[in-house]
Enzyme design. Structure first.
Site, PDB file in Angstrom:
ATOM      1  N   SER A 131       0.844  -1.198   0.000  1.00 23.69           N
ATOM      2  CA  SER A 131       0.000   0.000   0.000  1.00 23.69           C
ATOM      3  C   SER A 131       0.876   1.244   0.000  1.00 23.69           C
ATOM      4  O   SER A 131       1.975   1.244   0.568  1.00 23.69           O
ATOM      5  CB  SER A 131      -0.878  -0.002   1.264  1.00 23.69           C
ATOM      6  OG  SER A 131      -1.500   1.264   1.413  1.00 23.69           O
ATOM      7  N   TYR A 169      -2.721  -1.697   9.958  1.00 22.92           N
ATOM      8  CA  TYR A 169      -2.841  -2.143   8.556  1.00 22.92           C
ATOM      9  C   TYR A 169      -1.571  -1.770   7.784  1.00 22.92           C
ATOM     10  O   TYR A 169      -0.969  -2.598   7.097  1.00 22.92           O
ATOM     11  CB  TYR A 169      -4.076  -1.489   7.923  1.00 22.92           C
ATOM     12  CG  TYR A 169      -4.136  -1.608   6.424  1.00 22.92           C
ATOM     13  CD1 TYR A 169      -4.645  -2.760   5.821  1.00 22.92           C
ATOM     14  CD2 TYR A 169      -3.688  -0.572   5.602  1.00 22.92           C
ATOM     15  CE1 TYR A 169      -4.689  -2.880   4.438  1.00 22.92           C
ATOM     16  CE2 TYR A 169      -3.730  -0.679   4.225  1.00 22.92           C
ATOM     17  CZ  TYR A 169      -4.232  -1.830   3.644  1.00 22.92           C
ATOM     18  OH  TYR A 169      -4.273  -1.944   2.274  1.00 22.92           O
TER      19      TYR A 169
HETATM   20  N1  LIG Z   1      -8.318  -0.192  -2.734  1.00 26.28           N
HETATM   21  C1  LIG Z   1      -7.299   0.484  -2.239  1.00 26.28           C
HETATM   22  O1  LIG Z   1      -7.335   1.710  -2.115  1.00 26.28           O
HETATM   23  C2  LIG Z   1      -6.047  -0.250  -1.842  1.00 26.28           C
HETATM   24  C3  LIG Z   1      -4.885   0.516  -1.699  1.00 26.28           C
HETATM   25  C4  LIG Z   1      -3.698  -0.117  -1.349  1.00 26.28           C
HETATM   26  C5  LIG Z   1      -3.672  -1.474  -1.158  1.00 26.28           C
HETATM   27  N2  LIG Z   1      -4.832  -2.203  -1.296  1.00 26.28           N
HETATM   28  C6  LIG Z   1      -4.720  -3.647  -1.092  1.00 26.28           C
HETATM   29  O2  LIG Z   1      -5.135  -4.274  -2.295  1.00 26.28           O
HETATM   30  C7  LIG Z   1      -5.657  -5.565  -2.005  1.00 26.28           C
HETATM   31  C8  LIG Z   1      -7.028  -5.698  -2.654  1.00 26.28           C
HETATM   32  O3  LIG Z   1      -7.868  -4.685  -2.149  1.00 26.28           O
HETATM   33  P1  LIG Z   1      -9.211  -4.241  -2.901  1.00 26.28           P
HETATM   34  O4  LIG Z   1      -9.247  -2.779  -2.868  1.00 26.28           O
HETATM   35  O5  LIG Z   1      -9.329  -4.934  -4.179  1.00 26.28           O
HETATM   36  O6  LIG Z   1     -10.301  -4.784  -1.867  1.00 26.28           O
HETATM   37  P2  LIG Z   1     -11.767  -5.383  -2.139  1.00 26.28           P
HETATM   38  O7  LIG Z   1     -12.387  -4.773  -3.323  1.00 26.28           O
HETATM   39  O8  LIG Z   1     -12.454  -5.284  -0.822  1.00 26.28           O
HETATM   40  O9  LIG Z   1     -11.496  -6.934  -2.484  1.00 26.28           O
HETATM   41  C9  LIG Z   1     -10.925  -7.761  -1.514  1.00 26.28           C
HETATM   42  C10 LIG Z   1     -10.666  -9.119  -2.109  1.00 26.28           C
HETATM   43  O10 LIG Z   1      -9.951  -9.895  -1.135  1.00 26.28           O
HETATM   44  C11 LIG Z   1     -10.678 -11.077  -0.854  1.00 26.28           C
HETATM   45  N3  LIG Z   1     -10.511 -11.436   0.551  1.00 26.28           N
HETATM   46  C12 LIG Z   1     -10.891 -10.743   1.648  1.00 26.28           C
HETATM   47  N4  LIG Z   1     -10.550 -11.414   2.766  1.00 26.28           N
HETATM   48  C13 LIG Z   1      -9.937 -12.548   2.359  1.00 26.28           C
HETATM   49  C14 LIG Z   1      -9.366 -13.661   3.019  1.00 26.28           C
HETATM   50  N5  LIG Z   1      -9.358 -13.777   4.365  1.00 26.28           N
HETATM   51  N6  LIG Z   1      -8.826 -14.662   2.268  1.00 26.28           N
HETATM   52  C15 LIG Z   1      -8.824 -14.574   0.928  1.00 26.28           C
HETATM   53  N7  LIG Z   1      -9.364 -13.569   0.234  1.00 26.28           N
HETATM   54  C16 LIG Z   1      -9.914 -12.555   0.947  1.00 26.28           C
HETATM   55  C17 LIG Z   1     -12.126 -10.790  -1.221  1.00 26.28           C
HETATM   56  O11 LIG Z   1     -12.775 -12.015  -1.515  1.00 26.28           O
HETATM   57  P3  LIG Z   1     -14.398 -12.216  -1.431  1.00 26.28           P
HETATM   58  O12 LIG Z   1     -15.017 -11.036  -2.080  1.00 26.28           O
HETATM   59  O13 LIG Z   1     -14.620 -13.494  -2.163  1.00 26.28           O
HETATM   60  O14 LIG Z   1     -14.736 -12.321   0.018  1.00 26.28           O
HETATM   61  C18 LIG Z   1     -11.938  -9.886  -2.434  1.00 26.28           C
HETATM   62  O15 LIG Z   1     -11.705 -10.665  -3.584  1.00 26.28           O
HETATM   63  C19 LIG Z   1      -5.653  -5.699  -0.497  1.00 26.28           C
HETATM   64  O16 LIG Z   1      -4.506  -6.417  -0.089  1.00 26.28           O
HETATM   65  C20 LIG Z   1      -5.586  -4.255  -0.019  1.00 26.28           C
HETATM   66  O17 LIG Z   1      -5.003  -4.168   1.256  1.00 26.28           O
HETATM   67  C21 LIG Z   1      -6.008  -1.622  -1.635  1.00 26.28           C
END
Ligand SMILES: NC(=O)c1ccc[n+]([C@@H]2O[C@H](COP(=O)([O-])OP(=O)(O)OC[C@H]3O[C@@H](n4cnc5c(N)ncnc54)[C@H](OP(=O)(O)O)[C@@H]3O)[C@@H](O)[C@H]2O)c1
Length: 251
Positions: free
Chosen positions: A142, A156
């Site tokens: 992140s 986090y």
């Molecule tokens: N969006 C941002 O601004 C941002 C910025 C920096 C980093 N990130 C990082 O990017 C990654 C993806 O985030 P996102 O924004 O795409 O979030 P998101 O839209 O909430 O999607 C989260 C994904 O992770 C899966 N997931 C959640 N808990 C899990 C677990 N215990 N085991 C396996 N899979 C799990 C969910 O699966 P289900 O839907 O099937 O439950 C979903 O596919 C994360 O690591 C997050 O920390 C996000």
């Protein structure tokens, strides 16, 4: 030979966008889901409509006792495709978590550790025999490891910092197999993350836009395409690196 990729948490958000970008580059892709079986099936349909092969497998990355069975299931998919192994592993799955000083529980810290650190570490160990020499591991961190956002994201962000340190050590461990191990650090991106605040809250978006060199929040495709680029053969010589894809947030 067609490349194969696994994207954890590929049912939604950045994982979904990464899966689509990898498929656009010609890879066959396995996505995982926890609650989003239907969403993962939709991703599989989209990938197949694009002409590639795809599969969805259930995986809770906070449950390491399931990893051996998951590796076996993944191996069966790869065998079915006639693939020699896994070319690309993207450790993407993750959740937001608020840990304000004075309101932080052991359970909240443990939950963030389980999904963001323990999960990728033990899953990668389990899948290492399936990875092909010359492949790629990409860990999702992140922008919050470089700049300080809302204080409630302290734990986090610290977990993501651990991912970045682990990435460098893993790069050294897997270097003899020519496996490149890197971190992508997305900035604020418009997904369901943190209740969808980055996508849905106009005031929050305006704050990010004002602090961003590119003047907008990220869209999932921005990050998905960057992730696909990092694991492309063009970047096989880059390893142990943190590459931020944030549109220049808080420079
Ligand atoms: N969006 C941002 O601004 C941002 C910025 C920096 C980093 N990130 C990082 O990017 C990654 C993806 O985030 P996102 O924004 O795409 O979030 P998101 O839209 O909430 O999607 C989260 C994904 O992770 C899966 N997931 C959640 N808990 C899990 C677990 N215990 N085991 C396996 N899979 C799990 C969910 O699966 P289900 O839907 O099937 O439950 C979903 O596919 C994360 O690591 C997050 O920390 C996000």
């Amino acid at each position: 030979m067609t490349r194969t990729a696994l994207v954890t948490g590929g049912s939604r958000g950045l994982g979904r966008a990464t899966a689509l970008a990898l498929a656009a580059d010609g890879a066959d892709v396995v996505v995982t889901y926890v609650r989003g079986a239907a969403a993962a099936d939709e991703v599989v349909t989209m990938l197949e409509q694009g002409g590639g092969r795809a599969a969805a497998l259930e995986l809770d990355t906070s449950a390491p006792e399931t990893f051996a069975a998951f590796a076996a299931a993944l191996g069966s998919v790869l065998d079915g495709w006639g693939a020699p192994g896994l070319d690309v592993l993207v450790n993407n799955a993750g959740v937001a978590g608020s840990t304000p000083l004075g309101g932080t529980t052991a359970a909240a810290v443990d939950a963030l550790y389980a999904v963001h650190v323990r999960g990728p570490v033990l899953l990668t160990q389990e899948l290492a025999p399936l990875l092909v020499d010359g492949g790629h591991v990409l860990n999702v961190s992140s922008g919050l490891t470089r700049f300080v956002g809302a204080p409630a994201y302290s734990v986090y962000a610290a977990m993501k910092g651990a991912v970045e340190v682990w990435t460098r050590y893993l790069a050294k461990e897997l270097g003899p197999r020519r496996i490149a191990v890197n971190t992508i650090a997305p900035g604020a991106t418009s997904t369901d993350f943190a209740g969808g605040v980055i996508r849905d809250d106009e005031r929050y978006r305006a704050m990010i836009e004002g602090a961003s060199a590119m003047g907008r929040v990220g869209e999932p495709d921005d990050v998905g395409r960057a992730a696909a680029a990092i694991v492309s053969s063009s970047l096989s010589w880059a390893t142990g690196q943190r590459i931020e894809a944030s549109g220049g947030q808080s420079l």
